[in-house]
Every structure is written in C-alpha cells, then in structure tokens.
Design a protein around this motif. Structure first.
Motif, PDB file in Angstrom:
ATOM      1  N   LEU A  38       0.705  -1.312  -0.027  1.00  0.00           N
ATOM      2  CA  LEU A  38       0.002  -0.059  -0.020  1.00  0.00           C
ATOM      3  C   LEU A  38       0.888   1.208  -0.014  1.00  0.00           C
ATOM      4  O   LEU A  38       0.676   2.153  -0.786  1.00  0.00           O
ATOM      5  N   ALA A  39       1.893   1.064   0.767  1.00  0.00           N
ATOM      6  CA  ALA A  39       2.859   2.500   0.800  1.00  0.00           C
ATOM      7  C   ALA A  39       3.453   2.719  -0.336  1.00  0.00           C
ATOM      8  O   ALA A  39       3.817   3.871  -0.839  1.00  0.00           O
ATOM      9  N   ALA A  40       3.555   1.686  -1.339  1.00  0.00           N
ATOM     10  CA  ALA A  40       4.351   1.926  -2.518  1.00  0.00           C
ATOM     11  C   ALA A  40       3.297   2.501  -3.552  1.00  0.00           C
ATOM     12  O   ALA A  40       3.789   2.873  -4.705  1.00  0.00           O
ATOM     13  N   VAL A  41       2.068   2.454  -3.415  1.00  0.00           N
ATOM     14  CA  VAL A  41       1.250   3.321  -4.413  1.00  0.00           C
ATOM     15  C   VAL A  41       1.282   4.648  -4.435  1.00  0.00           C
ATOM     16  O   VAL A  41       1.273   5.228  -3.598  1.00  0.00           O
ATOM     17  N   PRO A  42       1.674   5.330  -5.601  1.00  0.00           N
ATOM     18  CA  PRO A  42       2.161   6.610  -5.572  1.00  0.00           C
ATOM     19  C   PRO A  42       0.890   7.645  -5.503  1.00  0.00           C
ATOM     20  O   PRO A  42      -0.204   7.266  -5.922  1.00  0.00           O
ATOM     21  N   ALA A  43       1.090   8.697  -4.826  1.00  0.00           N
ATOM     22  CA  ALA A  43      -0.140   9.827  -4.613  1.00  0.00           C
ATOM     23  C   ALA A  43      -0.469  10.403  -6.131  1.00  0.00           C
ATOM     24  O   ALA A  43       0.418  10.381  -7.072  1.00  0.00           O
ATOM     25  N   ALA A  44      -1.885  10.671  -6.229  1.00  0.00           N
ATOM     26  CA  ALA A  44      -2.279  11.275  -7.504  1.00  0.00           C
ATOM     27  C   ALA A  44      -1.245  12.698  -7.644  1.00  0.00           C
ATOM     28  O   ALA A  44      -1.218  13.471  -6.575  1.00  0.00           O
ATOM     29  N   ALA A  45      -0.787  12.992  -9.002  1.00  0.00           N
ATOM     30  CA  ALA A  45      -0.409  14.182  -9.207  1.00  0.00           C
ATOM     31  C   ALA A  45      -1.319  15.449  -8.816  1.00  0.00           C
ATOM     32  O   ALA A  45      -2.566  15.390  -9.177  1.00  0.00           O
ATOM     33  N   ALA A  46      -0.896  16.377  -8.361  1.00  0.00           N
ATOM     34  CA  ALA A  46      -1.611  17.724  -8.181  1.00  0.00           C
ATOM     35  C   ALA A  46      -2.141  18.394  -9.450  1.00  0.00           C
ATOM     36  O   ALA A  46      -1.554  18.213 -10.370  1.00  0.00           O
ATOM     37  N   PRO A  47      -3.578  18.779  -9.429  1.00  0.00           N
ATOM     38  CA  PRO A  47      -3.822  19.339 -10.755  1.00  0.00           C
ATOM     39  C   PRO A  47      -3.042  20.590 -11.024  1.00  0.00           C
ATOM     40  O   PRO A  47      -2.702  21.326 -10.051  1.00  0.00           O
ATOM     41  N   PRO A  48      -3.126  20.889 -12.504  1.00  0.00           N
ATOM     42  CA  PRO A  48      -2.459  22.261 -12.530  1.00  0.00           C
ATOM     43  C   PRO A  48      -3.226  23.418 -11.717  1.00  0.00           C
ATOM     44  O   PRO A  48      -4.350  23.475 -11.757  1.00  0.00           O
ATOM     45  N   LEU A  49      -2.554  24.408 -11.578  1.00  0.00           N
ATOM     46  CA  LEU A  49      -2.822  25.474 -10.882  1.00  0.00           C
ATOM     47  C   LEU A  49      -3.069  26.772 -11.725  1.00  0.00           C
ATOM     48  O   LEU A  49      -2.214  26.816 -12.426  1.00  0.00           O
ATOM     49  N   SER A  50      -3.980  27.252 -11.727  1.00  0.00           N
ATOM     50  CA  SER A  50      -4.343  28.771 -12.455  1.00  0.00           C
ATOM     51  C   SER A  50      -4.618  29.790 -11.783  1.00  0.00           C
ATOM     52  O   SER A  50      -5.108  29.860 -10.655  1.00  0.00           O
ATOM     53  N   CYS A  51      -4.125  31.049 -12.126  1.00  0.00           N
ATOM     54  CA  CYS A  51      -4.307  32.387 -11.517  1.00  0.00           C
ATOM     55  C   CYS A  51      -5.044  33.308 -12.479  1.00  0.00           C
ATOM     56  O   CYS A  51      -4.386  33.401 -13.713  1.00  0.00           O
ATOM     57  N   VAL A  52      -6.109  33.994 -12.018  1.00  0.00           N
ATOM     58  CA  VAL A  52      -6.581  35.082 -12.690  1.00  0.00           C
ATOM     59  C   VAL A  52      -6.112  36.526 -12.146  1.00  0.00           C
ATOM     60  O   VAL A  52      -6.607  36.740 -11.103  1.00  0.00           O
ATOM     61  N   VAL A  53      -5.429  37.311 -12.892  1.00  0.00           N
ATOM     62  CA  VAL A  53      -4.848  38.638 -12.538  1.00  0.00           C
ATOM     63  C   VAL A  53      -5.982  39.738 -12.568  1.00  0.00           C
ATOM     64  O   VAL A  53      -6.588  39.815 -13.710  1.00  0.00           O
ATOM     65  N   ASN A  54      -6.268  40.152 -11.501  1.00  0.00           N
ATOM     66  CA  ASN A  54      -7.503  41.250 -11.362  1.00  0.00           C
ATOM     67  C   ASN A  54      -6.940  42.598 -10.929  1.00  0.00           C
ATOM     68  O   ASN A  54      -7.736  43.514 -10.653  1.00  0.00           O
ATOM     69  N   SER A  55      -5.570  42.641 -10.882  1.00  0.00           N
ATOM     70  CA  SER A  55      -5.058  44.140 -10.060  1.00  0.00           C
ATOM     71  C   SER A  55      -3.668  44.444 -11.102  1.00  0.00           C
ATOM     72  O   SER A  55      -3.017  43.472 -11.366  1.00  0.00           O
ATOM     73  N   THR A  56      -3.706  45.605 -11.222  1.00  0.00           N
ATOM     74  CA  THR A  56      -2.388  46.144 -11.790  1.00  0.00           C
ATOM     75  C   THR A  56      -1.288  46.400 -10.744  1.00  0.00           C
ATOM     76  O   THR A  56      -0.063  46.808 -11.134  1.00  0.00           O
ATOM     77  N   ALA A  57      -1.481  46.375  -9.610  1.00  0.00           N
ATOM     78  CA  ALA A  57      -0.783  46.540  -8.386  1.00  0.00           C
ATOM     79  C   ALA A  57       0.527  45.329  -8.643  1.00  0.00           C
ATOM     80  O   ALA A  57       0.449  44.584  -9.505  1.00  0.00           O
ATOM     81  N   ASP A  58       1.364  45.601  -7.679  1.00  0.00           N
ATOM     82  CA  ASP A  58       2.469  44.712  -7.673  1.00  0.00           C
ATOM     83  C   ASP A  58       2.958  43.967  -6.561  1.00  0.00           C
ATOM     84  O   ASP A  58       4.066  43.506  -6.184  1.00  0.00           O
TER      85      ASP A  58
END
Length: 457
Positions: A38-58
């Motif tokens: 059971l320990a040898a079973v790899p964990a599922a890969a994390a899904p791609p992360l997306s970001c939506v920029v809503n500010s022109t600040a820095d």
C-alpha cells in the motif's frame, strides 16, 4: 381477509468498482506484500494551478491556498507567478481580468522558477508589463518552459543579458511586442541561453544592447523558429554581434520575417563584425524563407568572423527561396531556382500601427516584396492577422499589402412600379400582357372566321 405473506427474496450481493491502484494494492497484499504494498502506491499528481490577475498592483503572494496578495481578493501578476512557483511541477496558467488598456508597473524582476508556465494576455495593445527602466521584465531559471501571448513587454533594463526577457529554457512568444528594453550585455530585447525559441506574429523593436540588441539566441544544438515577426530599429551600442538578431551554435528558421533599420553605434572590428541586421557565428545557421532583410546599417547579414579570432567559428545561412535583400549580403540567388530579390527595393514605411495588435513596417508601392513570396505561401495570415494572400501571391516579410477593390461601375436604375398599381410597371408584366393580348386577338379572329363560314348559304 389477510393477504398472503410473500417470501422475501434475497438480493444479489452488491459490488463496487475498485480503482486500478487499489486493485493493484490488494493484489500485492494477497501475494504477501502486506502494508508495504500500500505504501508503494504513488499519490495522484496535483492538478495544474491557474491564476486570474485582477489587479495592476505589484504586491507579492501571501502564501495562502490561492494566488492572492495579503489584500484579500487581489491577484497581481507577481503574486500569481510566486504562487505557481510554489505549486511545483505541472503546466500552470495565468490569465487576466483587467480594464482595457492596462499597464502593470513592476518594482523588480518577475522570476519564473517552475513550469511549464503559460501567460495569456488580452493583447499587446491591451496590456503592457513595464520595467520602468530599472530592471528586466521576465526571467526564467534553467530549463523552465515559458509561453507568453498577447501583451507588450517594455522598458526593462538589465546589467548583463536580457533587458526584456532572459530565458534559460524554451521560450514561446505569440502576438507579443518587445519594445524599449536595454541591456549592458547581450539581448537588449530577448536573451535565450541554452534553450529554443519560437516567436510568431510579434514585434521586437527599439531595444538596445552592447551585443545583439534585438534578440540574442545562444543554443546548444536544437532548432528555433520565427514566423510573421518584425525586428526593427534596434540599436547595438558597441559589441561584436548583429543589431537585430545574433545566434550562436544553433539553428534559426525564418519564414515571413522582416528585419530592417537596425543600427550600430559602436566601432566595428577590422572585419566589420557587429554592423548587421542578422548574424551567426560558432556554427549558427540561419534558414531564410519568404523573408525581407532591408536597410540595416553596415550589412544586412553577417556570417564570417575575423581571421585573428581563433576562439570563434563562422556561421552560415541556407537560402530556401523567395527572400529579399536590399543589398547583396545574405547569399540569396536572383531568379531561378530560388527566385530571390537581390539589391531590391523594399519600399518600407515607418514602424507604426497598421492594424493588428503589434506595429509593422508597411510595404509601399513598387516594393519587390509584393506578390513575390513562395507560390504555395504556407501562412494563412500576416503579423497583423490579415489574410494571406491579398493579391496574386503572398508578399515577402511580415506584412501583407491589402488588395485594392475597384469601385463598381454605375448600373441603370430599374423602373419602379407606380403607386396604386403595384408590379404593372415591371418589364416582365408588360411582356406577359402583350403575349396574352396577342393570343386573345387570334382566338377572336378565329371565332369570327368560323361564324362567317357557317352563315354562308
């Protein structure tokens, strides 16, 4: 009356689908693997992360579970990149929800350490990332794959290489303008080291560097490409590499590219190296097709090196046909079989907004580039998105001249039916009426003749 009691039928046992990883683990246990299986079973890969920029600040990332800064709900380009850097491997995406137009003024370099990263902007005239002349705009670390579309990258400055973009891995640009950037070293606009480069429908202009002011491409083998790109008005301030594009130890394929008006303010070496629109050395190879090289200071193309420079080797070019050289520097062949235009007038206009998301150099009347590209064309649009071809054939370079449509000759205005008598003024109605009248007259005349014959004694 009592109803008979029906015997309860035992339902069939129910089975649930067992996922392949759990099934494999159970099999391993059955075979004696125990809990270790059971320990040898790899964990599922994390899904791609997306970001939506809503500010022109820095502002920077607040290290939470999302892409935001410490100001709740605010996502900046910097906080998005920092959040995705921390997310680990996988394809990550950044998009924008900003007013049009918008400018993101950055206080320091935007560094991408994890990828692939795809940054999708709304358009080069809709969004600009501005380095304020104090730092480079974008940097990628070794091997990181970066794709940028739909934005302007401007006013970056670097003590070293890559004023606008310094990439140490594969770089892809589409519908991007790289303008007004400077570097004390190579690649005032773009510097690519040990990676490949793909640029389409873009502009690299008005950048400055002491080596390769527009683009410096340093590869270890591999092959890069540029299609529908203008490289213009870049200024080499004193190195030994070309002002527009310089490549080292790699191959660059050019198709429908315009390289023009790049200049050199330094003092060329004894062989004149440095004064050119595009150059290659250390085995660099440029493949030209449907491209236009015109009006660059010194030479349009340069592939040799000073004989005294024993640490360097020459570059070379391949003429794939249908190219224009306003001088005779690039090794092109006039007429059959390559059908290039050598010592030919390009009649270029000034760099400006001729439509589309990035500026272009228009072709004036009489340009040898018009309708002289490969008859098969091979590109559906030009840099602006204008459909190719507009004339009999596609035009060389990044700009396709719009076809002029002749005004139609005036045609006579048809007679309109009179009011209250709709349709009776139409020519078709008149013709039908005349035919009906003639038939009726014939019938009347025939009836009269029969009557006369019957009335005779």
């Amino acid at each position: 009356m009592k109803l008979p009691v029906l015997a309860r039928r035992e339902s069939a046992p129910r089975f649930r689908f067992v996922g392949p990883r759990l099934a494999a683990a159970c099999m391993a246990i059955a075979l004696g693997g125990g809990s270790a299986a059971l320990a040898a079973v790899p964990a599922a890969a994390a899904p791609p992360l997306s970001c939506v920029v809503n500010s022109t600040a820095d502002g920077g990332w607040a290290s939470g579970d999302n892409c935001e800064t410490s100001t709740g709900g605010q996502v900046t380009l910097r906080s998005a990149i920092e959040a995705l850097n921390a997310a680990g491997s996988g394809t990550h995406n950044i998009t924008f929800n900003l007013p049009n137009p918008s400018v993101i003024n950055t206080a320091s370099l935007l560094s991408v350490s994890t990828g692939p990263l795809v940054i999708t902007g709304p358009g080069a005239r809709a969004l600009a990332v501005d380095g304020a002349g104090t730092h480079a705009d974008f940097e990628t670390l070794d091997g990181v794959n970066l794709t940028i579309t739909g934005m302007t990258i401007r006013n970056g400055s670097q003590e070293g290489d890559g004023g606008g973009i310094e990439a140490r891995g594969p770089l892809t640009l589409d519908h991007v303008a790289v303008t007004g950037n400077t570097a004390s070293g190579s690649g005032g606009g773009i510097d690519v080291q040990a990676g490949t480069m793909t640029i389409t429908n873009s502009l690299v202009a008005n950048n400055q560097g002491s080596n390769a002011a527009g683009i410096d491409l340093q590869g270890d083998g591999g092959s890069s490409s540029m299609t529908n790109v203008t490289v213009a008005n870049n200024i080499d301030s004193g190195g030994n590499e070309a002002a527009g594009i310089e490549l080292t130890g790699t191959t660059l394929n050019l198709n429908f590219v315009t390289i023009a008006a790049n200049t050199y303010t330094g003092t060329p070496d004894a062989a004149g190296l440095g004064a050119a629109g595009i150059g290659a050395h250390d085995g660099g190879i440029v493949n030209f097709h449907n491209s236009l090289i015109s009006g660059n200071e010194g030479k349009n193309c340069r592939f040799d090196v000073p004989a005294a420079d024993t640490n360097d080797a020459a570059g070379s070019s391949t003429d794939q046909g249908y190219n224009l050289d306003s001088a005779d520097d690039c090794g092109f062949t006039e007429g059959s079989p390559k059908f290039d235009a050598v010592k030919a007038a390009a009649n270029l206009g000034t760099l400006g907004n001729n439509g589309g998301q990035t500026d272009t150099l228009g072709l004036g009347a009489g340009s040898r580039a018009i309708d002289t590209a490969d008859p098969t064309c091979g590109a559906a649009t030009d840099q602006r998105g204008t459909t190719r071809p507009q004339g009999a054939r596609c035009d060389m370079g990044a700009f396709e001249v719009l076809a002029t449509v002749a005004s139609p000759s005036p045609s006579p205005t048809p007679a309109l039916p009179k009011a209250g008598n709709e349709g009776r003024g139409a020519p078709g109605f008149i013709a039908v009426s005349l035919v009906a009248f003639a038939v009726l007259s014939l019938l009347v005349a025939a009836r009269g003749a029969v009557t006369r014959r019957r009335s005779r004694p």
